[in-house]
Write an enzyme that holds these catalytic residues in place. Sequence first.
Site, PDB file in Angstrom:
ATOM      1  N   LYS A   9      42.342  88.652  21.884  1.00 49.27           N
ATOM      2  CA  LYS A   9      43.244  87.618  22.386  1.00 49.27           C
ATOM      3  C   LYS A   9      43.752  86.744  21.226  1.00 49.27           C
ATOM      4  O   LYS A   9      43.245  86.835  20.102  1.00 49.27           O
ATOM      5  CB  LYS A   9      42.501  86.772  23.428  1.00 49.27           C
ATOM      6  CG  LYS A   9      42.023  87.582  24.636  1.00 49.27           C
ATOM      7  CD  LYS A   9      41.346  86.668  25.642  1.00 49.27           C
ATOM      8  CE  LYS A   9      40.812  87.472  26.815  1.00 49.27           C
ATOM      9  NZ  LYS A   9      40.261  86.589  27.869  1.00 49.27           N
ATOM     10  N   TYR A  49      46.892  90.315  34.529  1.00 44.72           N
ATOM     11  CA  TYR A  49      45.948  89.422  35.191  1.00 44.72           C
ATOM     12  C   TYR A  49      46.289  89.201  36.668  1.00 44.72           C
ATOM     13  O   TYR A  49      45.879  88.196  37.253  1.00 44.72           O
ATOM     14  CB  TYR A  49      45.894  88.090  34.447  1.00 44.72           C
ATOM     15  CG  TYR A  49      45.077  88.141  33.165  1.00 44.72           C
ATOM     16  CD1 TYR A  49      43.756  88.600  33.168  1.00 44.72           C
ATOM     17  CD2 TYR A  49      45.613  87.703  31.953  1.00 44.72           C
ATOM     18  CE1 TYR A  49      43.009  88.640  32.003  1.00 44.72           C
ATOM     19  CE2 TYR A  49      44.858  87.740  30.786  1.00 44.72           C
ATOM     20  CZ  TYR A  49      43.549  88.211  30.820  1.00 44.72           C
ATOM     21  OH  TYR A  49      42.789  88.246  29.679  1.00 44.72           O
ATOM     22  N   ASN A 112      37.937  83.200  25.081  1.00 44.21           N
ATOM     23  CA  ASN A 112      36.760  84.064  24.934  1.00 44.21           C
ATOM     24  C   ASN A 112      37.031  85.326  24.110  1.00 44.21           C
ATOM     25  O   ASN A 112      36.387  86.351  24.275  1.00 44.21           O
ATOM     26  CB  ASN A 112      36.129  84.373  26.294  1.00 44.21           C
ATOM     27  CG  ASN A 112      37.063  85.095  27.224  1.00 44.21           C
ATOM     28  OD1 ASN A 112      38.189  85.417  26.858  1.00 44.21           O
ATOM     29  ND2 ASN A 112      36.594  85.397  28.419  1.00 44.21           N
ATOM     30  N   HIS A 115      39.355  90.770  25.595  1.00 44.10           N
ATOM     31  CA  HIS A 115      39.325  91.292  26.961  1.00 44.10           C
ATOM     32  C   HIS A 115      38.875  92.743  26.919  1.00 44.10           C
ATOM     33  O   HIS A 115      39.262  93.492  26.024  1.00 44.10           O
ATOM     34  CB  HIS A 115      40.732  91.218  27.585  1.00 44.10           C
ATOM     35  CG  HIS A 115      40.835  92.029  28.844  1.00 44.10           C
ATOM     36  ND1 HIS A 115      40.455  91.544  30.070  1.00 44.10           N
ATOM     37  CD2 HIS A 115      41.218  93.317  29.053  1.00 44.10           C
ATOM     38  CE1 HIS A 115      40.627  92.497  30.979  1.00 44.10           C
ATOM     39  NE2 HIS A 115      41.093  93.576  30.391  1.00 44.10           N
ATOM     40  N   GLU A 126      45.054  99.671  33.045  1.00 42.82           N
ATOM     41  CA  GLU A 126      45.412  98.795  31.930  1.00 42.82           C
ATOM     42  C   GLU A 126      45.981  99.601  30.751  1.00 42.82           C
ATOM     43  O   GLU A 126      46.930  99.155  30.102  1.00 42.82           O
ATOM     44  CB  GLU A 126      44.196  97.960  31.517  1.00 42.82           C
ATOM     45  CG  GLU A 126      43.825  96.957  32.609  1.00 42.82           C
ATOM     46  CD  GLU A 126      42.591  96.114  32.330  1.00 42.82           C
ATOM     47  OE1 GLU A 126      42.362  95.168  33.105  1.00 42.82           O
ATOM     48  OE2 GLU A 126      41.854  96.396  31.361  1.00 42.82           O
TER      49      GLU A 126
HETATM   50  P1  CMP Z   1      39.031  88.240  30.710  1.00 45.16           P
HETATM   51  O1  CMP Z   1      37.874  89.147  30.507  1.00 45.16           O
HETATM   52  O2  CMP Z   1      40.238  88.459  29.887  1.00 45.16           O
HETATM   53  O3  CMP Z   1      39.466  88.301  32.238  1.00 45.16           O
HETATM   54  C1  CMP Z   1      39.979  87.217  32.944  1.00 45.16           C
HETATM   55  C2  CMP Z   1      40.001  85.973  32.125  1.00 45.16           C
HETATM   56  O4  CMP Z   1      40.177  84.787  32.853  1.00 45.16           O
HETATM   57  C3  CMP Z   1      38.656  85.819  31.462  1.00 45.16           C
HETATM   58  O5  CMP Z   1      38.516  86.763  30.441  1.00 45.16           O
HETATM   59  C4  CMP Z   1      38.691  84.363  31.025  1.00 45.16           C
HETATM   60  O6  CMP Z   1      39.299  84.208  29.751  1.00 45.16           O
HETATM   61  C5  CMP Z   1      39.584  83.765  32.091  1.00 45.16           C
HETATM   62  N1  CMP Z   1      38.804  82.935  32.983  1.00 45.16           N
HETATM   63  C6  CMP Z   1      37.900  83.349  33.858  1.00 45.16           C
HETATM   64  N2  CMP Z   1      37.378  82.282  34.500  1.00 45.16           N
HETATM   65  C7  CMP Z   1      37.975  81.197  33.985  1.00 45.16           C
HETATM   66  C8  CMP Z   1      37.853  79.813  34.219  1.00 45.16           C
HETATM   67  N3  CMP Z   1      37.009  79.334  35.125  1.00 45.16           N
HETATM   68  N4  CMP Z   1      38.620  78.994  33.489  1.00 45.16           N
HETATM   69  C9  CMP Z   1      39.478  79.487  32.571  1.00 45.16           C
HETATM   70  N5  CMP Z   1      39.646  80.797  32.316  1.00 45.16           N
HETATM   71  C10 CMP Z   1      38.879  81.634  33.003  1.00 45.16           C
END
Ligand code: CMP
Length: 143
Positions: A9, A49, A112, A115, A126
């Site tokens: 990301k 998403y 984070n 993905h 995907e």
């Molecule tokens: P990812 O694995 O990319 O899949 C969905 C994403 O949504 C996840 O990583 C997080 O980055 C984001 N996400 C999930 N829960 C939350 C939350 N409570 N607040 C903000 N972002 C979130």
Amino acid sequence: MERTFLAVKPDGVQRSLVGEIISRYEAKGFTLVGLKLMQVSRELAEQHYGEHKERPFFPGLVDFITSGPVVAMVWEGKGVVAAARKVIGSTNPLESDPGTIRGDFGVDIGRNIIHGSDAVETAQREIDLWFKSEELAAWEPTL
Ligand code: CMP
């Protein structure tokens, strides 16, 4: 052979973690079959998403993933979908074990770093969404 979709990301790219992340999957023994640095459109972000579109964090998630370049990858290998998720760690970096990518490098659930597809069927969807078939190289390590 099983394939998964991974994307570093914008926070991972800006923090110069691309090489570190690729090294971890190479060292594990998986095969890189697709790789590109790209600016994600809002349309692609919303499709990727889509399952989260009713969640309160969805607008921020789309804003973030479109805020800077992303490194999209396809990795191949036995059990790669589940194994890649183990290497990544839990969604919330504060709950991720040390030794995982999120456990080692993150603190914020909205930042984070990477993905990874959560299931074999999701991975196929995907990969089809992010890559054209001619962008993927079918090859097997011989050395
Ligand atoms: P990812 O694995 O990319 O899949 C969905 C994403 O949504 C996840 O990583 C997080 O980055 C984001 N996400 C999930 N829960 C939350 C939350 N409570 N607040 C903000 N972002 C979130």
